[in-house]
Design an enzyme around this catalytic site. Structure first.
Site, PDB file in Angstrom:
ATOM      1  N   ASN A 111     -13.384 -31.839  16.926  1.00  0.00           N
ATOM      2  CA  ASN A 111     -12.592 -33.066  16.755  1.00  0.00           C
ATOM      3  C   ASN A 111     -13.289 -33.966  15.749  1.00  0.00           C
ATOM      4  O   ASN A 111     -14.357 -33.653  15.248  1.00  0.00           O
ATOM      5  CB  ASN A 111     -12.367 -33.752  18.105  1.00  0.00           C
ATOM      6  CG  ASN A 111     -13.671 -34.161  18.749  1.00  0.00           C
ATOM      7  OD1 ASN A 111     -14.403 -34.983  18.214  1.00  0.00           O
ATOM      8  ND2 ASN A 111     -13.976 -33.564  19.901  1.00  0.00           N
TER       9      ASN A 111
ATOM     10  N   PHE B  73     -15.967 -43.790  28.157  1.00  0.00           N
ATOM     11  CA  PHE B  73     -15.155 -44.335  27.069  1.00  0.00           C
ATOM     12  C   PHE B  73     -13.737 -43.825  27.235  1.00  0.00           C
ATOM     13  O   PHE B  73     -13.526 -42.745  27.779  1.00  0.00           O
ATOM     14  CB  PHE B  73     -15.708 -43.878  25.712  1.00  0.00           C
ATOM     15  CG  PHE B  73     -16.819 -44.754  25.207  1.00  0.00           C
ATOM     16  CD1 PHE B  73     -18.065 -44.723  25.811  1.00  0.00           C
ATOM     17  CD2 PHE B  73     -16.603 -45.630  24.155  1.00  0.00           C
ATOM     18  CE1 PHE B  73     -19.087 -45.549  25.373  1.00  0.00           C
ATOM     19  CE2 PHE B  73     -17.619 -46.463  23.704  1.00  0.00           C
ATOM     20  CZ  PHE B  73     -18.862 -46.417  24.312  1.00  0.00           C
TER      21      PHE B  73
ATOM     22  N   LYS C 204     -16.301 -11.291  14.838  1.00  0.00           N
ATOM     23  CA  LYS C 204     -15.327 -12.039  14.044  1.00  0.00           C
ATOM     24  C   LYS C 204     -13.931 -11.418  14.175  1.00  0.00           C
ATOM     25  O   LYS C 204     -13.780 -10.202  14.018  1.00  0.00           O
ATOM     26  CB  LYS C 204     -15.777 -12.038  12.576  1.00  0.00           C
ATOM     27  CG  LYS C 204     -14.915 -12.934  11.724  1.00  0.00           C
ATOM     28  CD  LYS C 204     -15.361 -12.947  10.278  1.00  0.00           C
ATOM     29  CE  LYS C 204     -14.314 -13.659   9.445  1.00  0.00           C
ATOM     30  NZ  LYS C 204     -14.443 -13.354   8.034  1.00  0.00           N
TER      31      LYS C 204
ATOM     32  N   ASP D 181     -11.476 -31.083  25.548  1.00  0.00           N
ATOM     33  CA  ASP D 181     -10.936 -30.883  26.898  1.00  0.00           C
ATOM     34  C   ASP D 181     -10.775 -29.402  27.242  1.00  0.00           C
ATOM     35  O   ASP D 181     -10.789 -29.033  28.407  1.00  0.00           O
ATOM     36  CB  ASP D 181      -9.577 -31.591  27.020  1.00  0.00           C
ATOM     37  CG  ASP D 181      -9.755 -33.102  27.058  1.00  0.00           C
ATOM     38  OD1 ASP D 181     -10.691 -33.564  27.732  1.00  0.00           O
ATOM     39  OD2 ASP D 181      -8.978 -33.822  26.394  1.00  0.00           O
TER      40      ASP D 181
ATOM     41  N   LYS E 238      -7.953 -44.418  34.143  1.00  0.00           N
ATOM     42  CA  LYS E 238      -9.000 -43.416  33.880  1.00  0.00           C
ATOM     43  C   LYS E 238     -10.267 -43.760  34.645  1.00  0.00           C
ATOM     44  O   LYS E 238     -10.950 -42.885  35.176  1.00  0.00           O
ATOM     45  CB  LYS E 238      -9.269 -43.362  32.371  1.00  0.00           C
ATOM     46  CG  LYS E 238      -9.938 -42.117  31.899  1.00  0.00           C
ATOM     47  CD  LYS E 238      -9.926 -42.010  30.366  1.00  0.00           C
ATOM     48  CE  LYS E 238      -8.617 -41.452  29.823  1.00  0.00           C
ATOM     49  NZ  LYS E 238      -8.622 -41.317  28.368  1.00  0.00           N
TER      50      LYS E 238
ATOM     51  N   ASP F 253     -15.251 -31.792  33.189  1.00  0.00           N
ATOM     52  CA  ASP F 253     -15.251 -33.204  32.805  1.00  0.00           C
ATOM     53  C   ASP F 253     -16.631 -33.755  33.170  1.00  0.00           C
ATOM     54  O   ASP F 253     -16.944 -33.943  34.351  1.00  0.00           O
ATOM     55  CB  ASP F 253     -14.130 -33.955  33.530  1.00  0.00           C
ATOM     56  CG  ASP F 253     -13.984 -35.366  32.982  1.00  0.00           C
ATOM     57  OD1 ASP F 253     -15.029 -36.016  32.764  1.00  0.00           O
ATOM     58  OD2 ASP F 253     -12.845 -35.806  32.757  1.00  0.00           O
ATOM     59  N   ILE F 254     -17.438 -33.981  32.159  1.00  0.00           N
ATOM     60  CA  ILE F 254     -18.845 -34.352  32.391  1.00  0.00           C
ATOM     61  C   ILE F 254     -18.927 -35.727  33.040  1.00  0.00           C
ATOM     62  O   ILE F 254     -19.668 -35.931  34.008  1.00  0.00           O
ATOM     63  CB  ILE F 254     -19.627 -34.298  31.059  1.00  0.00           C
ATOM     64  CG1 ILE F 254     -19.460 -32.920  30.428  1.00  0.00           C
ATOM     65  CG2 ILE F 254     -21.106 -34.614  31.285  1.00  0.00           C
ATOM     66  CD1 ILE F 254     -19.851 -32.843  28.978  1.00  0.00           C
TER      67      ILE F 254
ATOM     68  N   LYS G  14     -11.750 -41.051  37.250  1.00  0.00           N
ATOM     69  CA  LYS G  14     -13.031 -40.369  37.012  1.00  0.00           C
ATOM     70  C   LYS G  14     -14.129 -40.873  37.944  1.00  0.00           C
ATOM     71  O   LYS G  14     -15.118 -40.180  38.156  1.00  0.00           O
ATOM     72  CB  LYS G  14     -13.448 -40.543  35.555  1.00  0.00           C
ATOM     73  CG  LYS G  14     -12.400 -39.977  34.587  1.00  0.00           C
ATOM     74  CD  LYS G  14     -13.037 -39.489  33.310  1.00  0.00           C
ATOM     75  CE  LYS G  14     -11.968 -39.010  32.342  1.00  0.00           C
ATOM     76  NZ  LYS G  14     -12.529 -38.192  31.271  1.00  0.00           N
TER      77      LYS G  14
HETATM   78  N1  CTP Z   1     -15.375 -36.823  28.942  1.00  0.00           N
HETATM   79  C1  CTP Z   1     -16.309 -35.961  29.466  1.00  0.00           C
HETATM   80  N2  CTP Z   1     -16.029 -34.632  29.606  1.00  0.00           N
HETATM   81  C2  CTP Z   1     -14.824 -34.152  29.215  1.00  0.00           C
HETATM   82  C3  CTP Z   1     -13.853 -35.021  28.656  1.00  0.00           C
HETATM   83  C4  CTP Z   1     -14.171 -36.351  28.535  1.00  0.00           C
HETATM   84  O1  CTP Z   1     -17.405 -36.409  29.830  1.00  0.00           O
HETATM   85  N3  CTP Z   1     -14.564 -32.860  29.348  1.00  0.00           N
HETATM   86  C5  CTP Z   1     -15.683 -38.252  28.865  1.00  0.00           C
HETATM   87  C6  CTP Z   1     -15.811 -38.816  27.488  1.00  0.00           C
HETATM   88  O2  CTP Z   1     -17.164 -38.768  27.022  1.00  0.00           O
HETATM   89  C7  CTP Z   1     -15.351 -40.256  27.695  1.00  0.00           C
HETATM   90  C8  CTP Z   1     -14.332 -40.147  28.793  1.00  0.00           C
HETATM   91  O3  CTP Z   1     -14.608 -38.925  29.452  1.00  0.00           O
HETATM   92  O4  CTP Z   1     -16.388 -41.070  28.182  1.00  0.00           O
HETATM   93  C9  CTP Z   1     -12.881 -40.238  28.387  1.00  0.00           C
HETATM   94  O5  CTP Z   1     -12.477 -39.110  27.760  1.00  0.00           O
HETATM   95  P1  CTP Z   1     -10.941 -38.872  27.314  1.00  0.00           P
HETATM   96  O6  CTP Z   1     -10.956 -37.613  26.536  1.00  0.00           O
HETATM   97  O7  CTP Z   1     -10.417 -40.092  26.653  1.00  0.00           O
HETATM   98  O8  CTP Z   1     -10.231 -38.741  28.694  1.00  0.00           O
HETATM   99  P2  CTP Z   1      -9.398 -37.596  29.320  1.00  0.00           P
HETATM  100  O9  CTP Z   1      -9.840 -37.487  30.724  1.00  0.00           O
HETATM  101  O10 CTP Z   1      -9.481 -36.380  28.486  1.00  0.00           O
HETATM  102  O11 CTP Z   1      -7.936 -38.164  29.356  1.00  0.00           O
HETATM  103  P3  CTP Z   1      -6.737 -38.051  28.298  1.00  0.00           P
HETATM  104  O12 CTP Z   1      -7.016 -36.856  27.450  1.00  0.00           O
HETATM  105  O13 CTP Z   1      -5.573 -37.957  29.176  1.00  0.00           O
HETATM  106  O14 CTP Z   1      -6.787 -39.324  27.534  1.00  0.00           O
END
Ligand code: CTP
Length: 397
Positions: A208, A323, A286, A276, A337, A304-305, A341
């Protein structure tokens, strides 16, 4: 407060030397005694008279001044302080320090001293990025020197990037923390930053646009307040700040492992843009073009960390900050969120393309806590980081 502390301040030859005059004033306001040393190049930017007037102390300039040597030898001068500060630390001064040169008063003092040394580098961005400077920096860090900055920003030479000397109050904070007096001294803080790369095969990956700028700025600001920072970073564009423990990872799964291995921590800040999804079974070789046939990628959800750490039963940091990058209904989505979380605070920002925030230098955030929503004005990512670091210091007090 720095009352009774003695600072030997070496002023190198760079345009940022003018900020050092303000630094002297700030240090004296806090009760520190400042003994200034001006290099020959430094004297091209600020005058000995203004330095000594502000310091309320004679300025030392020349190694071979025999009268001065009779009053106080340079060895004694180098050891009569609680901390030696070099601001601005030019590329040349850093090179001399890294290689042990001692051909003028400043470099001789730095060789002779047995007190801790803090440097505030300032130079053109290309000089900072130059492999020689980065080699010297690594050497100085491994020699145990402390570093504050440099900050990214517009430079006097018209370029943009890391190279600006830290602001006087940031240097004051770094001095306090070097003297064991920072508000976050003794606290261990984890920061995740940058994107993750999820492999498709050995040469291709899914990523990303995160540059890692906000996470690096947060780590720098926390270290500046004395925190012991573990910085877990994906492959970012922005280099990690000096003076933090850097753990480099590529994938979300590796990031989770690195974070869990780094616990316990007093606080954890999750600024990384974690993918995600990953490719469920990345190919070990490859993937070749196969006439007329397109590869089909199957995805698996990444851990999701932020949620995993927030919901830990043991070793949960007492403050967990996430964030939320949103493009619409920013506050409502981010508030949901936070609850989903299980973290304590969410820094929410609007990343719709019109804002120019993603990949840009500024940010406009809403801080969402259990008490409600704070709208912060649009400011630089560095300023956001400093404000957050101050809030974290207040929360952990
Ligand atoms: N985060 C994480 N591990 C993941 C995805 C996200 O630790 N696999 C953390 C990011 O570092 C950030 C927060 O979660 O602090 C928000 O991430 P975001 O991608 O905005 O949230 P999502 O849960 O993916 O929600 P959405 O995609 O519906 O916005």
């Amino acid at each position: 407060m720095l009352s009774g502390k003695r600072i030997l301040l070496i002023i190198g030859g760079g345009i940022a030397a003018y900020k050092t005059l303000d630094l002297i004033r700030r240090l004296r306001e806090r009760g520190a005694a400042v003994t200034p040393v001006l290099t020959r190049a430094g004297a091209e930017f600020v005058t000995p008279l203004s330095v000594s007037a502000l310091a309320g102390h004679k300025v030392h300039t020349d190694l071979f001044d025999l009268t001065e040597e009779a009053e106080m030898g340079h060895i004694q001068l180098s050891r009569s302080a609680d901390l030696v500060v070099v601001a601005p630390a030019t590329a040349d001064l850093m090179a001399k320090m890294a290689h042990g040169h001692a051909n003028d008063l400043a470099s001789t003092l730095l060789m002779a001293t047995d007190t801790p040394v803090l440097i505030a580098p300032a130079m053109n961005v290309r000089m900072w990025d130059h492999p020689a400077t980065q080699r010297n920096l690594a050497q100085l860090l491994s020699d145990g020197l402390r570093v504050v900055g440099p900050n990214p920003g517009d430079m006097a030479c018209g370029e943009y990037g890391p190279g600006r000397m830290s602001e006087p109050l940031e240097i004051v904070a770094a001095i306090e923390s070097a003297l064991g007096q920072g508000p976050l001294t003794g606290k261990h803080i984890l920061v995740t930053s940058g994107p993750t790369h999820e492999p498709i095969d050995p040469v291709r990956y899914i990523a990303n646009r995160s540059s890692g700028a906000q996470g690096a700025a947060i780590a720098r600001a926390l270290a500046g307040l004395g925190a012991d920072v573990t910085f877990v970073t994906g492959p970012a564009d922005v280099p990690p700040p000096a003076g933090v423990k850097v753990l480099r990872i590529e994938t979300a799964q590796q990031m989770l492992q690195a974070v869990e291995d780094a616990l316990p921590a007093d606080a954890a800040i999750f600024a990384a843009a974690v993918a995600d999804w990953r490719v469920a079974s990345a190919s070990g070789s490859k993937i070749k073009k196969d006439a007329g046939r397109l590869p089909v990628l199957e995805f698996a959800e990444n851990p999701d960390i932020l949620a995993t750490v927030s919901q830990r039963k043991t070793l949960r940091p007492s403050l967990v900050v996430g964030f939320a990058a949103e493009t619409d209904d920013v506050v409502a989505h981010a508030t949901a969120k936070r609850a989903r979380k299980g973290c304590d605070w969410i820094m929410a920002n609007d990343v719709s393309p019109a804002t120019g925030i993603m990949g840009g230098t500024e940010n406009a955030v809403h801080l969402i806590t259990a008490e409600g929503v704070e709208d912060w004005p649009r400011m630089s990512k560095q300023a956001v980081a400093e404000r957050l670091a101050d809030r974290i210091a207040a929360a952990l007090r």
